[in-house]
Design a protein around this motif. Structure first.
Motif: not given
Length: 69
Positions: A11-17, A27-41, A60-61
């Motif tokens: 929940x914290x990670x999603x709120x930060x995103x 977010x996925x592009x910036x961190x070079x994550x596969x598409x739909x990664x955050x959706x799966x989270x 997120x510093x």
């Protein structure tokens, strides 16, 4: 107890995103994550964010401890 912490961490990670990026895809592009990664989270299909805590903290510093707290 561990499951409860994972939900809170997710929940914290999603709120930060949501607060820092215009979209999950940005977010996925910036961190070079596969598409739909955050959706799966979001849907609870993956908890790969736990393996990525140092990378997420850097993005997120914040410290890993702040994400887990």
């Amino acid at each position: 107890m561990k499951k409860e912490n994972s939900i809170t961490t997710r929940d914290k990670i999603l709120a930060m995103i949501e607060s820092e990026y215009e979209s999950d895809a940005a977010f996925e592009r910036e961190l070079e994550l596969p598409a739909k990664t955050v959706n799966n989270w979001r849907r609870g299909r993956s908890s790969s964010y736990m393996k990525m805590l140092p990378k997420l903290a850097a993005a997120f510093d914040v410290s890993v401890g702040e994400i887990l707290d």
